[in-house]
Structures are given as structure tokens and as C-alpha cells.
Scaffold this active site. Structure first.
Site, PDB file in Angstrom:
ATOM      1  N   ARG A  83       2.580   1.662  29.930  1.00 28.99           N
ATOM      2  CA  ARG A  83       1.418   2.550  30.069  1.00 28.99           C
ATOM      3  C   ARG A  83       0.143   1.701  30.043  1.00 28.99           C
ATOM      4  O   ARG A  83      -0.112   1.000  29.060  1.00 28.99           O
ATOM      5  CB  ARG A  83       1.396   3.564  28.925  1.00 28.99           C
ATOM      6  CG  ARG A  83       0.122   4.402  28.863  1.00 28.99           C
ATOM      7  CD  ARG A  83       0.178   5.429  27.727  1.00 28.99           C
ATOM      8  NE  ARG A  83      -1.027   6.234  27.669  1.00 28.99           N
ATOM      9  CZ  ARG A  83      -1.983   6.108  26.744  1.00 28.99           C
ATOM     10  NH1 ARG A  83      -1.884   5.219  25.783  1.00 28.99           N
ATOM     11  NH2 ARG A  83      -3.046   6.889  26.776  1.00 28.99           N
ATOM     12  N   HIS A 127      -9.586   5.611  30.088  1.00 34.36           N
ATOM     13  CA  HIS A 127      -9.476   5.206  28.679  1.00 34.36           C
ATOM     14  C   HIS A 127     -10.841   4.649  28.265  1.00 34.36           C
ATOM     15  O   HIS A 127     -10.993   3.464  27.973  1.00 34.36           O
ATOM     16  CB  HIS A 127      -8.347   4.185  28.509  1.00 34.36           C
ATOM     17  CG  HIS A 127      -7.865   4.022  27.095  1.00 34.36           C
ATOM     18  ND1 HIS A 127      -6.536   4.163  26.728  1.00 34.36           N
ATOM     19  CD2 HIS A 127      -8.520   3.729  25.948  1.00 34.36           C
ATOM     20  CE1 HIS A 127      -6.399   3.949  25.417  1.00 34.36           C
ATOM     21  NE2 HIS A 127      -7.594   3.683  24.923  1.00 34.36           N
ATOM     22  N   TYR A 303      -1.593   8.141  14.624  1.00 36.27           N
ATOM     23  CA  TYR A 303      -1.810   7.004  13.729  1.00 36.27           C
ATOM     24  C   TYR A 303      -1.714   7.394  12.260  1.00 36.27           C
ATOM     25  O   TYR A 303      -1.159   6.676  11.444  1.00 36.27           O
ATOM     26  CB  TYR A 303      -3.162   6.333  14.018  1.00 36.27           C
ATOM     27  CG  TYR A 303      -3.126   5.615  15.347  1.00 36.27           C
ATOM     28  CD1 TYR A 303      -2.667   4.310  15.427  1.00 36.27           C
ATOM     29  CD2 TYR A 303      -3.484   6.259  16.532  1.00 36.27           C
ATOM     30  CE1 TYR A 303      -2.570   3.650  16.644  1.00 36.27           C
ATOM     31  CE2 TYR A 303      -3.393   5.607  17.756  1.00 36.27           C
ATOM     32  CZ  TYR A 303      -2.932   4.311  17.807  1.00 36.27           C
ATOM     33  OH  TYR A 303      -2.828   3.668  19.010  1.00 36.27           O
TER      34      TYR A 303
HETATM   35  C1  GBH Z   1      -6.462   4.780  19.795  1.00 37.64           C
HETATM   36  O1  GBH Z   1      -7.438   5.529  19.193  1.00 37.64           O
HETATM   37  C2  GBH Z   1      -6.945   4.286  21.111  1.00 37.64           C
HETATM   38  O2  GBH Z   1      -6.431   5.043  22.182  1.00 37.64           O
HETATM   39  C3  GBH Z   1      -6.697   2.820  21.342  1.00 37.64           C
HETATM   40  O3  GBH Z   1      -7.468   2.372  22.409  1.00 37.64           O
HETATM   41  C4  GBH Z   1      -6.959   2.061  20.075  1.00 37.64           C
HETATM   42  O4  GBH Z   1      -6.873   0.684  20.257  1.00 37.64           O
HETATM   43  C5  GBH Z   1      -5.966   2.509  19.049  1.00 37.64           C
HETATM   44  O5  GBH Z   1      -5.984   3.871  18.885  1.00 37.64           O
HETATM   45  C6  GBH Z   1      -6.149   1.862  17.683  1.00 37.64           C
HETATM   46  O6  GBH Z   1      -7.345   2.246  17.107  1.00 37.64           O
HETATM   47  O7  GBH Z   1      -9.348   8.167   9.232  1.00 37.64           O
HETATM   48  O8  GBH Z   1      -7.103   7.734   8.522  1.00 37.64           O
HETATM   49  O9  GBH Z   1      -7.633   9.887   9.406  1.00 37.64           O
HETATM   50  C7  GBH Z   1      -7.103   6.079  17.940  1.00 37.64           C
HETATM   51  C8  GBH Z   1      -8.256   6.807  17.338  1.00 37.64           C
HETATM   52  C9  GBH Z   1      -7.329   6.722  15.114  1.00 37.64           C
HETATM   53  C10 GBH Z   1      -9.158   8.184  15.673  1.00 37.64           C
HETATM   54  C11 GBH Z   1      -7.139   7.452  13.830  1.00 37.64           C
HETATM   55  C12 GBH Z   1      -8.947   8.903  14.387  1.00 37.64           C
HETATM   56  C13 GBH Z   1      -8.250   8.742  12.130  1.00 37.64           C
HETATM   57  C14 GBH Z   1      -7.570   7.901  11.063  1.00 37.64           C
HETATM   58  N1  GBH Z   1      -7.948   7.522  16.126  1.00 37.64           N
HETATM   59  N2  GBH Z   1      -8.379   8.032  13.390  1.00 37.64           N
HETATM   60  S1  GBH Z   1      -7.955   8.459   9.450  1.00 37.64           S
END
Ligand code: GBH
Length: 461
Positions: A83, A127, A303
Site C-alpha cells: 500500500r 495521504h 494505533y
Molecule cells: C498514521 O496516523 C498515518 O497515516 C501515518 O502516515 C503515520 O506515519 C502513522 O500513523 C504513525 O503516526 O493519543 O494515544 O490516543 C495516525 C494518527 C495516531 C492520530 C493515534 C491519533 C491517537 C493516539 N493517529 N493518535 S492517542
């Protein structure tokens, strides 16, 4: 390598789709080459204080020049799908007007290289790298950007649809809208709540306009979808205030996208909450029909998860502006290098919840992974047991969700290799392959070897 895996993983079917993911600005570099125009990230990186260490994507992983080598690496990992995202400012430097053939040619070569190695290409059209010229004209808060996105999408679709089977319109519109236009933690770095809500609608409209035009031009078995970042939002306690806080957080981060896409209307409670803040979603007649055209696959990026309280530490239930409090409460679990709590159960809960609330939509995990402090040994090898354990518990969480009825068809590790982690610069490493930014040497970490073995085992080959 020693293949200790959570037993649930063995319940995944041999047909499960396995991949690795990246995005254009995070890996390509070559920002001035072959007629690429500037994007909002080129601009944002140059605003002092916005990106850790003053880093930017000018070189990144130099993937633009090392693409064949990287495709060989991808294939060596044993995944069936890759991807990647297409950089709008390469294909259409100003965000409007004619196609830039040299920019498009890069993706043409990439697709051929992948197919030559037996790896299926999965394209994400957006993206986060909006052409700067469109931002100067108002960006996503402006309706015209949605139409520009549909035009651009068709340029890419016309060029690659004879070979690309799966298409994602947008990656994580929440991040584009909320981090870009409200919190200002990502490009273009604006801080205007109303603008962010307008951006939400125009991102969704852009998705729908592009989807409609691509669908019309497509021949089966082409599949279309959108990718959302989601977590499982739960109340910190059973109190009314905490349940309301979780509902609001879930509404503004998840349901404000899912409901229009899959039910054809914005969630009533979210619309009411916004009205209290004097914000209206700029919907015109016919928009929701465009946005809610059927998709074939919902991309889920996971995540972490969160618990919410409606009461501040000092007992207040409203902030200075009179808005209800939403305080994120920690589970008290171990965290990654991003300080995100490691909550695999939340992943299972989220997928099961999605399958109940929005039945009939196949899902693929388009991103999941973690940053940890990697320590390469003398040979450059990273024994990332922490990342391996994260992947293990989260792939198992997906398998458990499937057993509970969630229709999940594939999993992509974020990310193929260490790369430009947006406002964190190169400081945070999500790769299952290590990148030495001085030499650009790529070295698979232990997690990559583990992942390859898991795929082999599940496939039964
Ligand atoms: C992704 O975004 C992106 O698509 C990617 O480009 C990036 O590299 C990757 O993740 C890593 O960051 O505060 O503990 O509740 C993820 C974005 C990550 C936004 C988790 C909200 C909340 C975590 N998200 N975040 S927390």
C-alpha cells in the site's frame, strides 16, 4: 527465527491479505524533481518550530531514486500487497490544470515493478500532501478542493487502473481536518474549528466525487474504499458525564465519517453538539448521496484506544469557552515511543463494534504498527522485540475480532521502513525495516523477519 506467536493468529485464513504500507511524502524525497510542485508539507516543514529538529521530506528515504531496490525488499518480506500513496503535487503540480507526465510515470514504473515481483499494488490517492496552490485558494475548508481532488483522482485512475485493483481515496480525513485545520499540529497548521468542520465535509465530498467517477470508468474486479483512523473510545467511569464525553469524542473522531459514508447522513448528536458551538456542516442538496455511494472495503488504521472523562481534574465540566470537558484518561498501560498506550483489546473491541454498527462492509487493516527506540547493533541489525510483541498482540486482536464476527480480510504493517514521521521528523521510527539516513542502507529488523514467518505460516506455505 524463533516464531512465538499468539495462538489466535493461527485461526486466520490462508486467503488473508498481508501487506506493508508507506506514504509518498514520508519516503520519496526528490521534492523538486521531474516537475513536482510544492505541497502543504513542504511549506509547513519550513515554518520554524513545527517539525521536530527542523526536519523535512526533501530526501526522506530517497525512495524516488531507490524504488526498484525497495520493491525487491518488499517482495523479500513475503507480503502479497504493497500500500503506497500517490503524491498529488507530482501528478498535477498546481492541483489544477494538466497532468505532469513525468510525475505520473514514476507510479507507472512502481506498479510495473511490483507486478513483476508478484506484489499487488494498493493505491491511496491522498495521504495529506495537498498541492500548496490549492491551500492558497482555501484548502479543504473550501468546496472547490473536492472537485479538484476528483479531477486529479481520474488522472491517476486513467493511468493505472489497467493494473491496480484496489483504490483508497483518502487516508485518515480526521487527521487532515482536525490536526491540519483545528489543532494545527499538521500541515497546513491552521487553528480554526469551523474551518476544520468544513474540511471534514469537503474531504468526504471529494471522496464521493472521485469514487463516483472512478466507479463509472472501472471494470471488475476493481475495489474502492476509504481509510479512517480509529480507536475504541470508552467512558472512564459509568457516570453520565463520562459516558457523554466518550460519545462526543467518538462522534467527532469516528461517526462523523462513518455515518455519512455508510448510512447517508451525519450523526444527529454530532450535528447538535456542533450547533451548540455555532458550527454547521456545509451540506448542499445531493452531497450525502454522493458521499454514501457503496464502498467495497473500509480501511482501518489502528494505533491506540482511549478512555474519556467529562470532568476535569479540578471538577469542572466546562472549559473557559463553555465547551464541555473531554479529558483523556490513561489506562495505565505501557506506551510506545509516541507515548501512545498499547491497547490491543481496544482493537478487537473497535472491529467488533464496527461490524455491528455498520454491517456488511468488509474491512482491511490498512495501518497498524508502533514506534520504539531502536538500537542497531554493529552490523546494523535491530532486535526490536517490543515492536514484534506489538505486532503479535495486534494481529492476534484482529484474529479475535474475526472470531467474534468482524469481516476483516487483510492486515498491513505500518510501516515498511523507518520514514519521515510528520511533525516528529525522523526521530520516531515505525519501520519493520531500519533505515540509516546517512547511507540510506535498509536492514530488516527482527520484526520484519518475524512478520515474514507469520505470513508463511498462516498461508501454510
Ligand atoms: C498514521 O496516523 C498515518 O497515516 C501515518 O502516515 C503515520 O506515519 C502513522 O500513523 C504513525 O503516526 O493519543 O494515544 O490516543 C495516525 C494518527 C495516531 C492520530 C493515534 C491519533 C491517537 C493516539 N493517529 N493518535 S492517542
Amino acid at each position: 527465527i524463533d516464531l512465538a506467536i499468539e495462538p489466535a493468529i493461527d485461526t486466520l485464513p490462508a486467503s488473508f491479505r498481508w501487506g506493508v504500507a508507506t506514504s509518498a511524502y514520508q519516503i520519496e524525497g526528490a521534492v523538486d524533481e521531474d516537475g513536482r510542485g510544492p505541497s502543504i508539507w513542504d511549506t509547513y516543514c519550513r515554518v520554524p518550530g513545527m517539525v521536530h529538529n527542523g526536519d523535512n521530506g526533501d530526501v526522506a528515504c530517497d525512495h524516488y531514486h531507490r524504488m526498484p531496490e525497495d520493491v525487491a525488499l518488499i517482495s523479500s518480506l513475503g507480503v502479497d500487497t504493497y500500500r503506497f500513496s500517490v503524491a498529488w503535487p507530482r501528478v498535477q503540480p498546481d492541483g489544477r490544470g494538466p497532468v505532469n507526465p513525468k510525475g505520473l510515470a514514476f507510479y507507472d514504473r512502481l506498479v510495473d515493478e511490483l507486478l513483476g515481483k508478484g506484489v499487488d499494488p494498493w493505491v491511496t490517492l491522498y495521504h495529506w500532501d495537498l498541492p500548496q496552490e490549492l491551500e492558497d485558494a482555501g484548502g479543504w475548508p473550501v468546496r472547490d478542493t473536492a472537485y479538484r481532488f476528483a479531477d486529479y483522482s481520474m488522472m491517476v485512475f486513467d493511468a493505472l487502473s489497467d493494473r491496480v485493483r484496489t483504490w483508497t481515496t483518502l487516508n485518515e480525513p480526521w487527521c487532515s481536518a482536525m490536526l491540519g485545520y483545528y489543532e494545527g499540529r499538521q500541515a497546513p497548521g491552521r487553528q480554526d474549528f469551523t474551518a476544520a468542520i468544513h474540511a471534514v465535509h469537503h474531504l468526504l465530498l471529494g471522496h464521493g466525487l472521485a469514487l463516483g467517477r472512478m466507479r463509472e470508468a472501472a471494470t471488475p474486479p476493481t475495489e474502492f474504499g476509504i481509510t479512517l483512523n480509529m480507536g475504541h473510545a470508552s467512558p472512564a467511569t459509568d457516570s453520565e458525564a463520562d459516558r457523554e464525553a466518550a460519545r462526543r469524542a467518538d462522534g467527532l473522531s469516528r461517526r462523523i465519517y462513518l455515518d455519512p459514508l455508510l448510512r447517508g447522513h451525519y450523526p444527529e448528536d454530532v450535528v447538535a453538539d456542533l450547533a451548540k458551538r455555532l458550527v454547521e456542516i456545509p451540506v448542499r442538496d445531493g452531497d450525502l448521496e454522493i458521499i454514501s455511494q457503496p464502498i467495497d472495503v473500509l480501511g482501518v488504521n489502528y494505533y491506540s484506544s482511549s478512555k474519556h472523562s467529562g470532568v476535569a481534574e479540578d471538577g469542572a465540566v466546562a472549559d473557559e469557552d463553555g465547551h464541555p470537558v473531554d479529558r483523556v484518561v490513561r489506562f495505565g498501560k505501557p506506551v510506545t515511543a509516541m507515548d501512545w498506550e498499547i491497547v490491543p483489546e481496544g482493537f478487537t473491541d473497535l472491529l467488533v463494534q464496527l461490524s455491528r454498527e455498520y454491517p456488511g462492509v468488509p474491512m482491511v487493516i490498512t495501518e497498524n504498527g508502533a514506534a520504539f527506540e531502536d538500537r542497531p547493533d554493529e552490523s546494523g541489525f535491530v532486535r526490536d522485540d517490543d515492536r514484534t510483541a506489538y505486532l503479535d498482540s495486534h494481529i492476534a486482536a484482529v484474529a479475535k475480532a474475526r472470531q467474534a464476527g468482524a469481516d476483516v480480510r487483510g492486515y498491513f504493517a505500518w510501516s515498511l521502513m523507518d520514514n519521515f514521521e510528520w511533525s516528529y521528523g525522523y526521530d520516531k521510527r515505525f519501520g519493520i525495516v531500519h533505515v540509516d539516513y546517512e547511507t540510506q542502507v535498509r536492514t530488516p529488523k527482527r520484526s520484519a523477519l518475524w512478520y515474514r514467518d507469520v505470513i508463511r505460516r498462516v498461508r501454510g506455505s
